[in-house]
Design a protein around this motif. Structure first.
Motif, short mmCIF file in Angstrom:
data_model
loop_
_atom_site.label_atom_id
_atom_site.label_comp_id
_atom_site.label_asym_id
_atom_site.label_seq_id
_atom_site.Cartn_x
_atom_site.Cartn_y
_atom_site.Cartn_z
N TYR A 265 1.91 60.56 -49.70
CA TYR A 265 2.03 60.42 -48.25
C TYR A 265 2.17 61.79 -47.58
O TYR A 265 1.42 62.13 -46.67
CB TYR A 265 3.21 59.52 -47.90
CG TYR A 265 3.46 59.41 -46.42
CD1 TYR A 265 2.70 58.55 -45.64
CD2 TYR A 265 4.45 60.17 -45.80
CE1 TYR A 265 2.92 58.45 -44.27
CE2 TYR A 265 4.67 60.07 -44.43
CZ TYR A 265 3.90 59.22 -43.67
OH TYR A 265 4.11 59.13 -42.33
N LYS B 186 -0.10 61.44 -44.36
CA LYS B 186 0.52 61.57 -43.04
C LYS B 186 -0.40 62.28 -42.06
O LYS B 186 -0.52 61.87 -40.89
CB LYS B 186 1.86 62.30 -43.15
CG LYS B 186 2.63 62.33 -41.84
CD LYS B 186 4.01 62.95 -42.03
CE LYS B 186 4.78 62.92 -40.73
NZ LYS B 186 6.14 63.48 -40.91
N ASP C 33 3.87 57.68 -38.85
CA ASP C 33 4.46 58.96 -39.26
C ASP C 33 5.80 58.75 -39.96
O ASP C 33 6.49 59.70 -40.30
CB ASP C 33 4.58 59.94 -38.09
CG ASP C 33 5.39 59.40 -36.92
OD1 ASP C 33 5.65 58.19 -36.86
OD2 ASP C 33 5.75 60.22 -36.05
N TYR D 79 7.21 57.23 -43.40
CA TYR D 79 6.71 56.86 -44.73
C TYR D 79 6.94 55.39 -45.06
O TYR D 79 6.01 54.69 -45.48
CB TYR D 79 7.35 57.75 -45.81
CG TYR D 79 7.17 57.20 -47.20
CD1 TYR D 79 5.93 57.25 -47.83
CD2 TYR D 79 8.24 56.62 -47.88
CE1 TYR D 79 5.76 56.74 -49.11
CE2 TYR D 79 8.07 56.10 -49.15
CZ TYR D 79 6.83 56.16 -49.76
OH TYR D 79 6.67 55.64 -51.03
#
Length: 117
Positions: free
Chosen positions: A37, A42, A64, A66
């Motif tokens: 991520y 991201k 944004d 996780y």
């Protein structure tokens, strides 16, 4: 003399066999790098899901974050693979799907176990 030679040859053969047996082929293929991520995913969300799905955006699902992105990846993949103009297509104001390579990266993140770091 023949006995000494035979014993010497048997000793050399025995050492050679021991060496060959103890040597095992190692796999020099490097482990594939896992998609994470923070390293890979991201940035996709920041670039393509702004402003709705980021902090301060109108949508309660914040990509944004996780944990939220991880829990919603199946829905994210579904919505980003729909045809533009169909109900639920994302990105909402987009006129084209995300690039195939981007969708493949999202799928790989899922396949790799949705790692954070």
């Amino acid at each position: 003399m023949n006995v000494k030679r035979l014993l010497l040859q048997m000793g050399v053969a025995s050492i050679a066999m021991s060496f060959l047996i103890s040597c095992s082929k190692t796999d020099d293929t490097p482990e594939p790098v896992k998609v994470t991520y923070n390293k890979d995913i991201k940035a996709i969300f920041v670039a393509n899901c702004t402003p709705c799905h980021l902090a301060g955006g109108a949508n309660p699902n914040k990509w944004d974050d996780y944990a939220t992105a991880k829990s919603k990846i199946t829905n994210i993949l579904d919505r980003t693979q729909r045809m533009p103009g169909t109900t639920g297509f994302m990105p909402r104001n987009g006129t084209a799907q995300l690039p195939a390579a981007t969708i493949a990266l999202l799928k790989q993140w899922q396949a790799d176990g949705l790692l954070e770091n």
